[in-house]
Design an enzyme around this catalytic site. Structure first.
Site, PDB file in Angstrom:
ATOM      1  CB  CYS A 122      12.442 -52.324 -28.237  1.00  9.98           C
ATOM      2  SG  CYS A 122      14.100 -52.068 -27.521  1.00  9.98           S
ATOM      3  CB  CYS A 123      12.880 -56.899 -31.346  1.00 10.18           C
ATOM      4  SG  CYS A 123      13.205 -57.626 -29.715  1.00 10.18           S
ATOM      5  CB  CYS A 205      18.108 -57.063 -23.984  1.00  9.74           C
ATOM      6  SG  CYS A 205      18.762 -56.615 -25.661  1.00  9.74           S
ATOM      7  CB  CYS A 208      13.695 -58.547 -22.562  1.00  7.75           C
ATOM      8  SG  CYS A 208      13.356 -56.764 -23.186  1.00  7.75           S
ATOM      9  CB  CYS A 228      14.437 -60.628 -30.928  1.00 10.26           C
ATOM     10  SG  CYS A 228      15.235 -61.689 -31.753  1.00 10.26           S
TER      11      CYS A 228
HETATM   12  S1  SF4 Z   1      15.251 -57.818 -26.241  1.00 10.21           S
HETATM   13 FE1  SF4 Z   1      14.284 -56.019 -25.133  1.00 10.21          FE
HETATM   14  S2  SF4 Z   1      15.834 -54.394 -24.813  1.00 10.21           S
HETATM   15 FE2  SF4 Z   1      16.618 -56.055 -26.492  1.00 10.21          FE
HETATM   16  S3  SF4 Z   1      15.957 -55.026 -28.498  1.00 10.21           S
HETATM   17 FE3  SF4 Z   1      14.396 -56.457 -27.846  1.00 10.21          FE
HETATM   18  S4  SF4 Z   1      12.798 -55.273 -26.689  1.00 10.21           S
HETATM   19 FE4  SF4 Z   1      14.728 -54.008 -26.862  1.00 10.21          FE
END
Ligand code: SF4
Length: 232
Positions: A122-123, A205, A208, A228
């Site tokens: 996701c990151c 985010c 998280c 991240c």
């Molecule tokens: S902090 Fe969480 S929601 Fe944001 S990009 Fe990374 S995994 Fe995705």
């Protein structure tokens, strides 16, 4: 104007050693003078040190290239901090980068709530890839990392090469602590994210990030992860 390739590994190491005892403002001044329009500042409008770096840079070069990674999962307070602080600090060249995938497209391709199953992916999709585009034509990248923010950041260099992005990486605040950072923020009346007054110590985010935990331990609860992928 020097490009990132102007500096050898030995040059970067020598600069890193030289700046070890320097005031962050002097490091920022060197970066602005050296890289000029090749310099870019990464901004999250989350933490205090990022706000301090933005202010230090804007004092010298209001039109410095600033980039923000909008993951689509930013707190409303973070968006509001950006809207308030950009004119207050006097920044004139702030650029927002988003993932190539919308929230819906990501869910369709990788399943819903990817951050709960594979936060690294996701990151990568929402932060690392857009960060690459943000720095595409740049030579140097300034960020607000400090060594006291986490164990993993305890030994970050002040000047280094960021191979993932092909730029010189600068962490002018590496040697400042939280107290020094807040003194700078308050002395200069710099706007900051109101969540920092509500128990959040590190703001990313909303999926998280939780409040009430020191340092970066409030990020990615339940995972062995506290970065991240931008700074590693
Ligand atoms: S902090 Fe969480 S929601 Fe944001 S990009 Fe990374 S995994 Fe995705």
């Amino acid at each position: 104007m020097p490009t990132a390739q102007t500096f050898s590994t030995a040059d970067l190491h020598a600069l890193d050693q030289k700046f070890e005892t320097s005031d962050p403002r002097d490091i920022v001044a060197w970066a602005v003078e050296t890289f000029s329009d090749g310099l870019s500042v990464g901004a999250s409008f989350g933490g205090a040190s990022g706000m301090a770096i933005l202010h230090m840079t804007a004092q010298l070069k209001p039109n410095v290239h600033v980039f923000v990674l909008d993951t689509d999962y930013l707190f409303e307070e973070t968006q509001e901090t950006m809207r308030r602080s950009v004119p207050a600090i006097g920044l004139t060249n702030v650029n927002v980068f988003k993932s190539r995938l919308s929230h819906e497209e990501q869910a369709e391709k990788h399943g819903s709530a990817l951050w709960m199953r594979d936060p690294d992916l996701c990151c990568e999709i929402r932060k690392v890839e857009p960060n690459t585009r943000a720095l595409e034509s740049k030579s140097a990248w300034v960020s607000g990392l400090r060594r006291d923010q986490s164990e993993g950041r305890a030994n970050i260099p002040i000047v280094s090469w960021a191979p993932k992005f092909g730029v010189v990486k600068l962490n002018p605040l590496a040697n400042w602590n939280e107290k020094q950072t807040w003194e700078y923020i308050l002395q200069n009346n710099i706007p900051y994210n109101p969540l920092l007054d509500q128990g959040y110590t590190s703001i990313g985010c909303y999926n998280c990030t939780i409040p009430g935990v020191q340092g970066r331990a409030g990020r990615w609860q339940g995972f062995e992860k506290d970065e991240c992928g931008l700074h590693t």
